[in-house]
Design an enzyme around this catalytic site. Structure first.
Site, mmCIF file in Angstrom:
data_model
loop_
_atom_site.group_PDB
_atom_site.id
_atom_site.type_symbol
_atom_site.label_atom_id
_atom_site.label_comp_id
_atom_site.label_asym_id
_atom_site.label_seq_id
_atom_site.Cartn_x
_atom_site.Cartn_y
_atom_site.Cartn_z
ATOM 1 N N THR A 121 -11.946 0.572 1.597
ATOM 2 C CA THR A 121 -11.002 1.323 0.241
ATOM 3 C C THR A 121 -11.063 2.841 0.176
ATOM 4 O O THR A 121 -10.101 3.468 -0.240
ATOM 5 C CB THR A 121 -11.582 0.342 -0.874
ATOM 6 O OG1 THR A 121 -11.517 -0.960 -0.513
ATOM 7 C CG2 THR A 121 -10.690 0.715 -2.089
ATOM 8 N N HIS B 123 -8.438 2.980 5.273
ATOM 9 C CA HIS B 123 -7.920 4.414 4.540
ATOM 10 C C HIS B 123 -8.377 5.446 5.603
ATOM 11 O O HIS B 123 -9.430 5.538 6.372
ATOM 12 C CB HIS B 123 -8.416 4.316 3.093
ATOM 13 C CG HIS B 123 -7.329 3.620 1.962
ATOM 14 N ND1 HIS B 123 -6.450 4.240 1.584
ATOM 15 C CD2 HIS B 123 -7.428 2.309 2.058
ATOM 16 C CE1 HIS B 123 -5.754 3.387 0.948
ATOM 17 N NE2 HIS B 123 -6.372 2.126 1.208
ATOM 18 N N HIS C 74 0.081 22.925 33.095
ATOM 19 C CA HIS C 74 0.349 21.575 32.837
ATOM 20 C C HIS C 74 1.725 21.112 33.498
ATOM 21 O O HIS C 74 2.153 20.093 34.034
ATOM 22 C CB HIS C 74 0.802 21.365 31.356
ATOM 23 C CG HIS C 74 -0.418 21.009 30.532
ATOM 24 N ND1 HIS C 74 -0.672 20.493 29.515
ATOM 25 C CD2 HIS C 74 -1.952 21.768 30.844
ATOM 26 C CE1 HIS C 74 -2.035 20.673 29.099
ATOM 27 N NE2 HIS C 74 -2.747 21.240 29.763
ATOM 28 N N GLU D 86 0.856 -1.197 -0.036
ATOM 29 C CA GLU D 86 -0.184 -0.058 0.020
ATOM 30 C C GLU D 86 0.874 1.219 0.184
ATOM 31 O O GLU D 86 0.627 2.091 -0.664
ATOM 32 C CB GLU D 86 -0.801 -0.032 1.226
ATOM 33 C CG GLU D 86 -1.869 1.278 1.381
ATOM 34 C CD GLU D 86 -2.764 1.039 0.509
ATOM 35 O OE1 GLU D 86 -3.960 0.259 0.480
ATOM 36 O OE2 GLU D 86 -3.117 2.305 -0.106
ATOM 37 N N SER E 61 -9.889 -10.760 0.277
ATOM 38 C CA SER E 61 -10.632 -9.448 0.724
ATOM 39 C C SER E 61 -11.878 -9.186 -0.260
ATOM 40 O O SER E 61 -11.665 -9.188 -1.348
ATOM 41 C CB SER E 61 -9.785 -8.463 0.811
ATOM 42 O OG SER E 61 -9.158 -8.203 1.985
HETATM 43 C C1 LIG Z 1 -7.368 -0.847 -3.491
HETATM 44 C C2 LIG Z 1 -6.205 -1.362 -3.743
HETATM 45 O O1 LIG Z 1 -5.050 -0.749 -3.437
HETATM 46 S S1 LIG Z 1 -6.023 -2.559 -4.919
HETATM 47 C C3 LIG Z 1 -4.341 -3.006 -5.409
HETATM 48 C C4 LIG Z 1 -4.080 -2.308 -6.361
HETATM 49 N N1 LIG Z 1 -2.545 -2.696 -7.011
HETATM 50 C C5 LIG Z 1 -2.165 -2.539 -7.918
HETATM 51 O O2 LIG Z 1 -3.042 -1.838 -8.819
HETATM 52 C C6 LIG Z 1 -1.016 -2.938 -8.206
HETATM 53 C C7 LIG Z 1 -0.230 -2.425 -9.352
HETATM 54 N N2 LIG Z 1 -0.869 -2.538 -10.700
HETATM 55 C C8 LIG Z 1 -0.417 -2.959 -11.941
HETATM 56 O O3 LIG Z 1 0.858 -2.761 -12.017
HETATM 57 C C9 LIG Z 1 -1.405 -3.224 -12.912
HETATM 58 O O4 LIG Z 1 -2.714 -2.797 -12.594
HETATM 59 C C10 LIG Z 1 -1.725 -4.876 -13.088
HETATM 60 C C11 LIG Z 1 -0.214 -5.252 -13.579
HETATM 61 C C12 LIG Z 1 -2.198 -5.428 -11.892
HETATM 62 C C13 LIG Z 1 -2.696 -4.948 -14.049
HETATM 63 O O5 LIG Z 1 -2.393 -4.321 -15.357
HETATM 64 P P1 LIG Z 1 -3.082 -4.513 -16.679
HETATM 65 O O6 LIG Z 1 -3.307 -5.539 -17.197
HETATM 66 O O7 LIG Z 1 -2.491 -3.615 -17.680
HETATM 67 O O8 LIG Z 1 -4.697 -3.940 -16.300
HETATM 68 P P2 LIG Z 1 -5.269 -2.464 -15.673
HETATM 69 O O9 LIG Z 1 -4.322 -2.258 -14.632
HETATM 70 O O10 LIG Z 1 -5.331 -1.541 -16.853
HETATM 71 O O11 LIG Z 1 -6.451 -2.888 -15.041
HETATM 72 C C14 LIG Z 1 -6.796 -3.770 -14.152
HETATM 73 C C15 LIG Z 1 -7.266 -5.450 -14.719
HETATM 74 O O12 LIG Z 1 -7.354 -6.185 -13.497
HETATM 75 C C16 LIG Z 1 -8.937 -6.772 -13.545
HETATM 76 N N3 LIG Z 1 -9.088 -6.808 -12.109
HETATM 77 C C17 LIG Z 1 -9.407 -5.708 -11.356
HETATM 78 N N4 LIG Z 1 -9.477 -6.086 -10.152
HETATM 79 C C18 LIG Z 1 -9.434 -7.459 -10.152
HETATM 80 C C19 LIG Z 1 -9.418 -8.394 -9.195
HETATM 81 N N5 LIG Z 1 -9.713 -8.065 -7.986
HETATM 82 N N6 LIG Z 1 -9.125 -9.748 -9.481
HETATM 83 C C20 LIG Z 1 -8.884 -9.861 -10.874
HETATM 84 N N7 LIG Z 1 -8.981 -9.188 -11.910
HETATM 85 C C21 LIG Z 1 -9.007 -7.735 -11.292
HETATM 86 C C22 LIG Z 1 -9.472 -5.882 -14.250
HETATM 87 O O13 LIG Z 1 -10.692 -6.160 -14.881
HETATM 88 C C23 LIG Z 1 -8.647 -5.135 -15.510
HETATM 89 O O14 LIG Z 1 -8.749 -6.276 -16.311
HETATM 90 P P3 LIG Z 1 -8.784 -6.028 -17.965
HETATM 91 O O15 LIG Z 1 -7.266 -6.327 -18.468
HETATM 92 O O16 LIG Z 1 -9.486 -7.020 -18.379
HETATM 93 O O17 LIG Z 1 -9.233 -4.758 -18.256
HETATM 94 O O1 LIG Z 2 -6.576 -6.209 -0.004
HETATM 95 C C1 LIG Z 2 -7.120 -5.521 0.737
HETATM 96 O O2 LIG Z 2 -7.639 -5.930 1.947
HETATM 97 C C2 LIG Z 2 -6.959 -3.853 0.719
HETATM 98 C C3 LIG Z 2 -6.961 -3.634 -0.711
HETATM 99 C C4 LIG Z 2 -6.663 -2.079 -0.638
HETATM 100 O O3 LIG Z 2 -5.794 -1.449 -0.338
HETATM 101 C C5 LIG Z 2 -7.992 -1.484 -0.365
HETATM 102 O O4 LIG Z 2 -9.061 -1.948 -0.572
HETATM 103 O O5 LIG Z 2 -7.939 -0.121 0.046
HETATM 104 ZN ZN LIG Z 3 -5.774 0.252 0.495
#
Ligand SMILES: CC(=O)SCCNC(=O)CCNC(=O)[C@H](O)C(C)(C)COP(=O)(O)OP(=O)(O)OC[C@H]1O[C@@H](n2cnc3c(N)ncnc32)[C@H](O)[C@@H]1OP(=O)(O)O
Ligand SMILES: O=C(O)CCC(=O)C(=O)O
Ligand SMILES: [Zn+2]
Length: 396
Positions: A164, A193, A288, A11, A132
């Site tokens: 979130t 958050h 204080h 995060e 989650s």
């Molecule tokens: C609340 C949070 O913090 S959640 C965690 C967030 N963390 C991140 O995003 C980690 C960093 N992310 C990345 O490097 C990129 O987003 C990656 C590698 C995960 C994916 O990249 P890309 O394949 O280019 O896809 P992009 O980020 O544009 O879109 C997300 C994709 O994941 C899919 N997706 C979203 N949530 C989920 C999930 N929980 N489980 C499975 N697939 C999911 C979406 O449908 C989308 O798929 P698509 O390729 O069919 O459109």
């Molecule tokens: O995976 C989780 O439980 C938290 C993901 C996240 O960062 C969020 O939902 O803000």
């Molecule tokens: Zn978070």
């Protein structure tokens, strides 16, 4: 006792300024391990080649704590995660209407079926698995129960409840955690958050309602204004039970980590930060200080010694009091009668009313009163025919 899953390296990497190098990640992981966190959560190795290399390196550091990585709920991400050597995977799927409509477009039935498939695969590979429902507090309560019950039955180690967008408040947290406590047998992790300032209070409320694992980040860094800060959460739990918290965690590491991470992400530690902020243990008002001189707990719920930081007492201002000024005089080795101290206090206040004064100026005022006091004694001695052995101001 509750466990900490520190997510500074997941995060926290989502914080606007964060771009940790591998040596920085290693240093942060080692510090967190030395502090005593139970788990370190790492960015998804699917994010980039360097993320995969970093995740593998941290997973193989030989830390005392367990390593986890945060992945989407699909087989490809989890396979990559398993290959890094982490102890566990933290899976998530968004269940709120916002996330179902705009993040992935999947139904609750699809989410349940996919979760069962991915969890079974990860468990068969020997991984610890958490699932989650992202955006739990904007998800339909019946959907949450359906999903969590299904993943619990398939053998997940923990469910995660995630606020979130930082919209939940402590009463909602308490109600949701207690009701889910009756739905699942597995452990319950929480993630809050801080958009509306409730991240520490929500974590505390969750633990009281039966949550077993709390997500934190050093300094609270994360998406937007971040999540439950490690220092804030520890302060809160220490206030409830100092001995238990002192026993489990190496508390002086917290200020150290706050400053390290602030520097790594190019921000200042906020002045009012828990434990490590500039003013976290400063005391000023005369009322204080009078009480603090007798017992510091009068105005301190947290003992700075336990966190390896120093208390700061400020007497150089118009809100000071004669008890504080007397204490300063004693520190200087001056023995002034109470009435003289009261007069000196008036002089300090008068000076502070017209400009900012420093401790050096307070000391000068006190020394001046002391000199006058000695001169007065000398004069009285002469008047009574016996010369004082103390030097007069002019003799000095
Ligand atoms: C609340 C949070 O913090 S959640 C965690 C967030 N963390 C991140 O995003 C980690 C960093 N992310 C990345 O490097 C990129 O987003 C990656 C590698 C995960 C994916 O990249 P890309 O394949 O280019 O896809 P992009 O980020 O544009 O879109 C997300 C994709 O994941 C899919 N997706 C979203 N949530 C989920 C999930 N929980 N489980 C499975 N697939 C999911 C979406 O449908 C989308 O798929 P698509 O390729 O069919 O459109
Ligand atoms: O995976 C989780 O439980 C938290 C993901 C996240 O960062 C969020 O939902 O803000
Ligand atoms: Zn978070």
């Amino acid at each position: 006792m509750w466990s900490i899953i520190d997510s500074t390296l997941r995060e926290g990497e989502q914080f606007i300024n964060a771009n940790f190098s591998l040596p920085q990640k290693k240093e942060i992981a080692l510090m967190l391990d030395n502090f005593g966190v139970d788990y370190i959560e790492l960015s998804n190795p699917a994010s980039s080649e360097q993320s995969r290399i970093d995740c593998t390196a941290i997973a193989n550091l030989g830390l005392g704590c367990k390593t986890l990585t945060h992945t989407r709920c699909n087989l490809e991400d989890v396979r990559l995660a398993i290959d890094t050597g982490v102890d566990g995977v933290d899976l998530l799927f968004g269940t709120s209407k916002y996330l179902r409509d705009y993040a992935h477009g999947k139904s609750i039935d699809y989410i349940i079926a996919k979760a069962k498939e991915v969890i079974s695969m990860a468990k068969n590979a020997g991984c610890e698995v958490r699932f989650s429902c992202e955006d739990s507090f904007r998800s339909d309560a019946e959907d949450l129960v359906r999903v969590y019950r299904a993943v619990d039955r398939v053998g997940v180690d923990r469910i995660g409840i995630a606020d979130t967008v930082g919209i939940a408040h402590p009463q909602q947290v308490s109600e949701l955690v207690s009701s889910l406590r009756t739905v699942v047998d597995c452990d319950i992790e929480v993630h809050f958050h801080n958009d509306t300032g409730c991240a520490v209070a929500n974590a505390h409320s969750a633990v009281q309602a039966g949550a077993t694992h709390v997500d934190t980040c050093v300094l609270g860094i994360g998406e937007r204004n971040g999540i439950t800060p490690l220092g804030g959460f520890i302060s809160r739990m220490y206030a409830d039970d100092p001995e238990a918290v002192k026993m489990k965690y190496n508390l002086p590491m917290i200020p150290h980590m706050d400053h390290y991470v602030a520097n790594a992400v190019d921000v200042q530690v906020p002045f009012n930060n828990y434990l490590s902020g500039y003013s976290a243990f400063s005391h000023k008002a005369g009322m204080h200080l009078k009480a603090m001189l007798q017992n510091s707990s009068t105005y301190e719920a947290l003992n700075p010694d336990d966190f390896g930081v120093s208390r700061v007492v400020n007497v150089a201002h118009r809100l000071t009091g004669w008890n504080a000024v007397k204490s300063r005089a004693e520190q200087l080795g001056l023995s002034l009668p109470d009435q003289t101290i009261r007069e000196a206090t008036k002089s300090i206040k008068a000076a502070a009313d017209v400009r900012h004064i420093t401790l050096d100026e307070v000391d000068l005022i006190l020394r001046d009163f002391d000199t006058r006091q000695m001169n007065k004694r000398t004069d009285e001695g002469r008047l009574h025919g016996s010369k004082s052995d103390l030097p007069t101001a002019t003799e000095c």
